[in-house]
Scaffold this motif. Structure first.
Motif, short mmCIF file in Angstrom:
data_model
loop_
_atom_site.label_atom_id
_atom_site.label_comp_id
_atom_site.label_asym_id
_atom_site.label_seq_id
_atom_site.Cartn_x
_atom_site.Cartn_y
_atom_site.Cartn_z
N GLY B 38 0.82 -1.21 0.00
CA GLY B 38 0.00 0.00 0.00
C GLY B 38 0.85 1.26 0.00
O GLY B 38 0.58 2.21 -0.74
N VAL B 39 1.91 1.23 0.83
CA VAL B 39 2.81 2.40 0.90
C VAL B 39 3.49 2.61 -0.45
O VAL B 39 3.57 3.74 -0.96
N ILE B 40 3.96 1.53 -1.03
CA ILE B 40 4.66 1.64 -2.31
C ILE B 40 3.71 2.13 -3.41
O ILE B 40 4.05 3.01 -4.20
N SER B 41 2.51 1.55 -3.42
CA SER B 41 1.54 1.97 -4.44
C SER B 41 1.19 3.44 -4.25
O SER B 41 1.09 4.19 -5.23
N ALA B 430 -6.37 -8.61 5.91
CA ALA B 430 -7.51 -7.76 6.28
C ALA B 430 -7.05 -6.60 7.17
O ALA B 430 -7.45 -5.45 6.96
N ALA B 431 -6.18 -6.92 8.14
CA ALA B 431 -5.67 -5.86 9.02
C ALA B 431 -4.84 -4.86 8.22
O ALA B 431 -4.90 -3.65 8.47
N GLY B 432 -4.08 -5.37 7.26
CA GLY B 432 -3.29 -4.49 6.39
C GLY B 432 -4.17 -3.56 5.58
O GLY B 432 -3.90 -2.37 5.47
N ILE B 433 -5.24 -4.13 5.02
CA ILE B 433 -6.17 -3.31 4.22
C ILE B 433 -6.80 -2.24 5.11
O ILE B 433 -6.89 -1.07 4.73
N PRO B 462 -1.20 5.92 1.55
CA PRO B 462 -1.02 4.60 0.95
C PRO B 462 -2.27 4.14 0.21
O PRO B 462 -3.38 4.47 0.61
N LEU B 463 -2.05 3.42 -0.84
CA LEU B 463 -3.15 2.95 -1.68
C LEU B 463 -3.03 1.45 -1.85
O LEU B 463 -1.93 0.93 -1.86
#
Lengths: 228, 503
Positions: B38-41, B430-433, B462-463
């Motif tokens: 997510g951070v990278i995206s 799920a926790a990451g999302i 983050p995406l």
């Protein structure tokens, strides 16, 4: 008709640099429907003989025919299928699957055979009833006594309608009353299901239940004492 | 299958401690991977957004003679080939419905000349029409000192980041004309030296091209100090200058040159077969230090009449929203080739060189980190499951004795690992999302330049894409299979005899 035929069976175990002979040339024939006991002192070769007949261990030399099939030439999968379809096992230590309840343990071999759920359930229910554990059907092995566990093992061994049931000292870890009850049960099953029973023991009290007794000593069959 | 999963699930519950150890590892790995993706995206999207909206647009047109597509952050001294056909290019671009806006620019490296020492410094010069630049990038930077130049004014805008670097080179603090020292904007070292701080309101620069002797030393008046909205570490290297001054500095032919048609006799007199353009400019705002340097004529003087007739190095293009990137590139290339413009279109990520590749570099670094994490996870899981297989020899051997094939035993172990992966790995994802969704709500912003690189801008956003989640799930699957392989092998190797012997 012989369901088991053994000719010149030898089994040797390597122990360091030496070879220990467990069976030195056993010849044995067992007819269908027999209720036979193999007796002998500890280390005489009883368990080894049962293991070889049950395809749990393999012969060093000689031939072993079980249910008309020469087992020494079979692959692992064929041997496994033979155990599943033709042989029932009762172990000394009532080996059950700890995470399955009584009913599931009995049903287990049927599910391995890919029997339908209804068929497996019906057969397992019959066996649970026959071994007198209907009220314990939902119990896990840890919640049962030794005798009850061994009865589960007997039911599991019989559930597939095997041609042969092999039992290695089935009463060794039970008190005399429970042991006698277990042997009665096995004999009743033999009469009901016409299943061949071969069991080992070194307990003289057990002999009275056997119709045929085979004595083994130092890896050789000595003589067959008169049955009770 | 039901039997297999039942046994696997109940074994997990039976061995809660081991299951929890494996589960925590899988949860942590899946969580870190999801958030990391997510951070990278987010970073990649942030960099893309900032570069496209605030720096160079979606596409750049560059000369066909230009070898590398990377024209913005190229190697020091490597010059960008000139474009001399802007008139034609403009006509073609105006006819393209998918082009929203465009801006012709000059871009090259310039050497800062210190008038008191010989130490050189460097900066990228971005030459453009100030008013057109503002239309193209209306809010990409803030003027923190001085003012934005008036249309047509000759001036230089210095980024705060570049000013800090100039101070490191010369110990001179540059100020906009008429401006004073603003303490809050002073670099730490400059603040410490405030009592003896040397200030200047102009910068002398010499354009650098491959033919370095053709350029001129120009004194640029500093009109303003600017700070970009984000990514000052990158954009802050670029000083914005009016296009005519830029051309003079780089030795390009300017439009102003053509406002006076020099008779042939005078050209001869001035030795202007390759004319000394510096001599045509003598205003107070600039000086020509090297009169012997003879700038090379690069544009056809007869055609040049306005600033647009002069030389540029690139044309930045913004596309209409929703237009397919690849299609636009292909159409532009066809149109430019057909119009005889001798330019080609390159996408922003190629034109911006390392900037475009930064996301990939950081993504690779994260991937290596997560791979190492998963390797450790695999080792721990393998060890735990193998111990479990050995401890359950009696049970497994008994199963084999009553007729369970090796595939059943293998399936049981794979099932246990798969359930653990699905449950704990799934929870981790799920926790990451959830974390990726919550983080933007916290509105975390930073003015720290290094953090801005990580954020892809000044806002930590983050995406998560479906492909990012799918990648994590795939990695979990790989971990599951690899982690289960060895314990499975140990388990299927257990024979009924092993069970009896153990008893």
């Amino acid at each position: 008709m012989n369901i088991i035929e053994i000719r010149e069976l030898k089994k040797e175990y390597p122990l360091g640099n030496t070879i220990v002979p467990a069976l030195r040339g056993v010849d044995l024939e067992v007819e269908e429907g027999e209720f036979m006991s193999i007796i002998g002192p500890s280390g005489s070769g009883k368990t080894t003989l049962l293991n070889v007949i049950g395809c749990i261990d393999f012969a060093t030399a000689g031939s072993v025919t079980v249910g008309g099939r020469e087992i020494t030439t079979l692959s692992d999968t064929q041997v496994t299928d033979l155990r599943l379809n033709k042989i029932g096992f009762i172990f000394q230590n009532f080996n059950l699957i700890p995470v399955l309840d009584v009913f599931e343990n009995i049903e287990f071999p049927l599910l391995l055979m890919k029997k339908s759920g209804a068929e497996a359930r019906k057969r397992a229910e019959k066996l649970v009833e026959e071994v007198g554990l209907k009220e314990f059907a939902a119990h896990r092995p840890a919640e049962l006594s030794g005798g009850q566990r061994q009865r589960v093992a007997i039911a599991r061994a019989l559930v597939t309608n095997p041609e042969i049931v092999l039992a290695d000292e089935p009463t060794a870890n039970l008190d005399s009353v429970t042991g006698a009850a277990i042997l009665e049960l096995m004999r009743r099953m033999n009469e009901l299901e016409k299943t061949t029973f071969v069991f080992s023991t070194h307990d003289a009290n057990v002999l009275k239940y056997a119709r045929r007794i085979v004595k083994i000593k130092d890896g050789l069959i000595e003589k067959e004492p008169a049955a009770a | 299958m039901k039997l297999l999963l039942t046994i696997a699930w109940r074994n997990i519950l039976r061995h809660k401690g081991k299951s929890l150890v494996i589960g925590v590892i899988l949860f942590t790995g899946a969580f870190l991977m999801t958030v990391g993706n997510g951070v990278i995206s987010g970073m990649a999207a942030g960099i893309e957004k900032n570069i496209i909206n605030g720096f160079m647009g979606d596409i750049a047109l560059i000369s066909d003679a230009q070898k590398s597509d990377n024209i913005l952050l190229n190697m020091m001294g490597s010059s960008i080939e000139p474009i001399t056909t802007y008139r034609k290019i403009k006509e073609i671009l105006l006819a393209q419905p998918y082009v929203r806006r465009f801006l012709p620019v000059g871009k090259n490296l310039a050497m800062l000349l210190d008038e008191s020492t010989v130490t050189p410094g460097y900066a990228y010069l971005l030459g453009a029409d100030f008013s057109e630049y503002r239309k193209m990038f209306p809010d990409n930077f803030t003027v923190i000192e001085g003012s934005y130049p008036a249309p047509g004014e000759r001036a230089l805008l210095v980024p705060a980041f570049a000013r800090d670097e100039f101070y490191d080179f010369y110990n001179i603090w540059f100020l906009p004309e008429g401006g004073g020292v603003v303490k809050e904007n002073l670099k730490k070292e400059a603040l410490a030296d405030i009592n003896s701080l040397v200030v200047s309101t102009s910068v002398v620069m010499m354009g650098m091209t491959s033919g370095i002797n053709t350029t001129s030393d120009i004194r640029f008046p500093v009109r303003g100090i600017v700070r970009y909205g984000a990514l000052n570490q990158i954009f802050g290297h670029f000083c914005l200058v009016d296009i005519e001054s830029y051309r003079e500095c780089l030795g390009y032919f300017t439009a102003a040159d053509m406002s006076v048609q020099v008779p042939k006799e005078e050209k001869k007199l001035l030795g202007m077969e390759g004319p000394d353009l510096d001599s045509l400019f003598g205003g107070d705002a600039m000086i020509v230090r090297d009169y012997k340097a003879a700038p090379k004529l690069r544009a056809a003087p007869a055609a040049a009449k306005t600033a647009e007739d002069g030389v540029y190095n690139a044309v930045f293009i913004k596309l209409v929203d929703g237009v397919s990137y690849k299609e636009a590139l292909a159409k532009l290339n066809r149109a430019m080739a057909g119009g005889g413009t001798e330019v080609r279109a390159v996408p922003w990520n190629k034109a911006s060189g390392p900037m475009g590749g930064m996301a990939l570099i950081i993504k690779s670094a994260l991937f290596i980190f997560v791979t190492l994490l998963f390797c450790v996870a695999v080792i721990i899981i393998v060890n735990t499951l193998t111990m479990s297989a050995i401890e359950r020899s009696s049970e497994i051997g008994m199963m084999r004795a009553v007729g369970a094939r090796k595939t059943f035993i293998a399936g049981m172990f794979l099932g246990e690992t798969a359930i653990l992966s699905a449950v704990f790995g799934g929870l981790g994802i799920a926790a990451g999302i959830l974390a990726v969704k919550i983080i933007p709500l916290l509105e975390i912003t930073t003015k720290n330049d290094m953090l801005q690189l990580l954020y892809g801008g000044n806002f930590f956003n983050p995406l998560l894409s479906f492909s990012g989640i799918a990648l994590t799930a795939f990695q979990l699957l790989v971990v599951t299979v690899i982690a289960a392989l060895y314990p499975m092998r140990v388990a299927v190797g257990i024979t009924p005899l092993d069970a009896i012997s153990r008893e």
